[in-house]
Design an enzyme around this catalytic site. Structure first.
Site, PDB file in Angstrom:
ATOM      1  N   SER A   1       5.695  77.957  44.583  1.00  0.00           N
ATOM      2  CA  SER A   1       6.336  77.984  43.285  1.00  0.00           C
ATOM      3  C   SER A   1       5.642  77.017  42.317  1.00  0.00           C
ATOM      4  O   SER A   1       4.452  77.166  42.060  1.00  0.00           O
ATOM      5  CB  SER A   1       7.827  77.661  43.444  1.00  0.00           C
ATOM      6  OG  SER A   1       8.553  77.983  42.291  1.00  0.00           O
TER       7      SER A   1
ATOM      8  N   ASP B   1       9.554  89.346  44.796  1.00  0.00           N
ATOM      9  CA  ASP B   1       9.799  88.165  43.948  1.00  0.00           C
ATOM     10  C   ASP B   1      10.029  88.643  42.515  1.00  0.00           C
ATOM     11  O   ASP B   1       9.183  89.312  41.922  1.00  0.00           O
ATOM     12  CB  ASP B   1       8.599  87.224  44.018  1.00  0.00           C
ATOM     13  CG  ASP B   1       8.879  85.844  43.442  1.00  0.00           C
ATOM     14  OD1 ASP B   1       9.724  85.740  42.529  1.00  0.00           O
ATOM     15  OD2 ASP B   1       8.242  84.871  43.887  1.00  0.00           O
TER      16      ASP B   1
ATOM     17  N   HIS C   1      11.689  85.327  46.047  1.00  0.00           N
ATOM     18  CA  HIS C   1      10.987  84.055  45.845  1.00  0.00           C
ATOM     19  C   HIS C   1      11.117  83.151  47.059  1.00  0.00           C
ATOM     20  O   HIS C   1      10.216  82.357  47.353  1.00  0.00           O
ATOM     21  CB  HIS C   1      11.530  83.355  44.599  1.00  0.00           C
ATOM     22  CG  HIS C   1      10.717  82.174  44.188  1.00  0.00           C
ATOM     23  ND1 HIS C   1       9.389  82.260  43.848  1.00  0.00           N
ATOM     24  CD2 HIS C   1      11.032  80.846  44.076  1.00  0.00           C
ATOM     25  CE1 HIS C   1       8.919  81.060  43.540  1.00  0.00           C
ATOM     26  NE2 HIS C   1       9.899  80.191  43.674  1.00  0.00           N
TER      27      HIS C   1
END
Length: 339
Positions: free
Chosen positions: A133, A287, A316
Site C-alpha cells: 500500500s 483491489d 486490498h
C-alpha cells in the site's frame, strides 16, 4: 497502527526542509531493524510502513524461513512520517502540532530514510526495497530516486502515482472524520470518535471486495452477520489512533507521484523509465483502489518489471498478511527478487 509496539530506535534527523516549504524542526524517524548488517553491507532490505501502520505491522513477512529472513538479511523498517511513531501531528510541538503539521510527501519520507541508512549505518546500496500500500508507494519512490543504488523492488497492492479514483475514495474517508462536530478543525480536546467510527465503516466497503462479501467470508472469522463483523471489527479499527495523524497520511497518499520532485519535475514517464531495479509489482485482482490495470500501465513503462496479479477475493488486504495463500504469493515474489 499496532497498539503494542515492538522495540524500535529513533534517528534524530535535526531540521528537515520539506517539499511543502516548511522546515520540520527536530524531525524524528522511528525505525526497527531485523537481522545483522554484514561486513560488505550488501544484505540490506528496506521495508517501509503502510497507512495507519507501524513497524510492528510489517512483521508478518519477516522471519526464519521466509524470503525476508533476518538470518540472511539486514531488514530496516522505517516508520512513515505522520504515523504517530515518527514525527507526526500527535507528537510534534507547537507551532507544528495537530492540524498545523506540515504536508509530507513520499519524496520527503524516502529522502529522510536514505539519510538514516547513510548516516547511521553507512549503507549506500539496497538489495531490495518492498512494501504494501503506502509502503509500496515508498518502494517505488526509492527505486526512482536512487536507480543506481536499488537492486530490486516489490510493490504489493500499491501504486507509483495515486490514481484519480483513489484520490476521490480518500476524500470520502477524510470527510468522514472532519464532519464530526468534535473534530473542531483539528483542535479537538478528545478524539472525534464518531468520525473515526464512520471512517472505519467507509474503509470496510473498500478494503475488501464484493466477492469477499458475496462469499460471506466474515463467517470464517466467527461473525454471524455483516453487521456483527462491522460492529466488532471496523467500528473500533481506528480507536487509539489520532485523527490528525490519519489526515496527515491521507494527504501524503493523495499527493503520491514519483515524478513530483526536483529530479523528474513532473515527468512521470521519465520517472518510471528510470527504475532499473528488477521489479515485481503485485496488485490484487479485486483491489478496489489499486486495480491491476493501473499497475499494468506503470509496469509497461519500466525497463525490468513484471506484473504478477494476486488472484484473490481479499481485495486490498491481499497485500497485508490477512490471507495465507496471498502472503505466500508475495513471499515467492520476494524470493525471486532476492535469488
Amino acid at each position: 497502527m499496532s497498539a503494542d509496539l515492538t522495540p524500535f530506535e529513533v534517528f534524530e534527523a535535526g531540521d528537515v526542509a520539506l517539499q511543502c516549504g516548511i522546515t520540520l524542526r527536530g524531525a524524528r524517524l522511528a525505525y526497527a531493524t531485523y537481522g545483522t548488517l554484514n561486513a560488505a553491507k550488501d544484505n540490506v532490505i528496506v521495508y517501509p510502513t503502510r497507512y495507519g501502520g507501524s513497524h510492528a505491522d510489517n512483521e508478518f513477512l519477516i522471519g526464519d524461513g521466509l524470503a525476508l529472513d533476518p538470518e540472511k538479511y539486514f531488514i530496516v523498517v522505517p516508520n512513515m512520517l505522520g504515523n504517530g511513531v515518527s514525527s507526526s501531528p500527535s507528537n510534534t510541538a507547537i507551532p507544528l502540532a495537530g492540524p498545523d503539521f506540515p504536508t509530507v510527501t513520499q519524496y520527503d519520507n524516502v529522502v529522510l530514510q536514505d539519510r538514516l541508512l547513510r548516516e547511521v549505518f553507512g549503507i549506500d546500496r539496497v538489495r531490495l526495497v518492498c512494501g504494501w500500500s503506502m509502503g509500496g508507494q515508498q518502494a517505488y519512490t526509492w527505486a526512482a530516486l536512487f536507480p543506481d543504488r536499488v537492486a530490486a523492488m516489490a510493490c504489493f497492492c500499491g501504486q507509483a502515482i495515486t490514481a484519480g479514483h483513489t484520490y476521490v475514495f480518500l476524500e470520502g474517508v477524510k470527510h468522514a472524520l472532519i464532519t464530526d462536530p468534535a473534530w473542531k478543525q483539528g483542535r479537538y480536546t478528545e478524539q472525534p470518535w464518531r468520525g473515526l467510527t464512520a471512517k472505519g465503516r467507509v474503509w470496510a466497503g473498500w478494503v475488501l471486495s464484493q466477492d469477499w462479501f458475496r462469499a460471506e467470508l466474515w463467517r470464517d472469522m466467527g461473525f454471524v452477520s455483516v453487521e456483527d463483523y462491522l460492529k466488532n471489527t471496523w467500528d473500533s479499527m481506528y480507536y487509539g489512533l489520532d485523527a490528525n495523524d490519519m489526515l496527515s497520511m491521507i494527504r501524503t497518499w493523495q499527493m503520491c507521484d514519483i515524478s513530483a520532485n526536483p529530479i523528474y519535475n513532473g515527468d512521470r514517464r521519465a520517472a518510471l523509465a528510470a527504475i532499473t531495479a528488477r521489479s515485481i509489482v503485485l496488485p490484487c485482482r479485486t483491489d478496489l483502489y489499486f486495480p491491476p490495470a493501473d499497475n499494468a500501465a506503470e509496469v509497461a513503462q519500466m525497463p525490468d518489471a513484471e506484473l504478477r496479479v494476486i488472484d484473490s477475493v481479499w481485495g486490498h488486504y491481499a497485500g497485508g498478511g490477512r490471507n495465507a495463500p496471498d502472503t505466500a504469493v508475495i513471499d515467492t515474489a520476494l524470493r525471486d527478487l532476492l535469488a
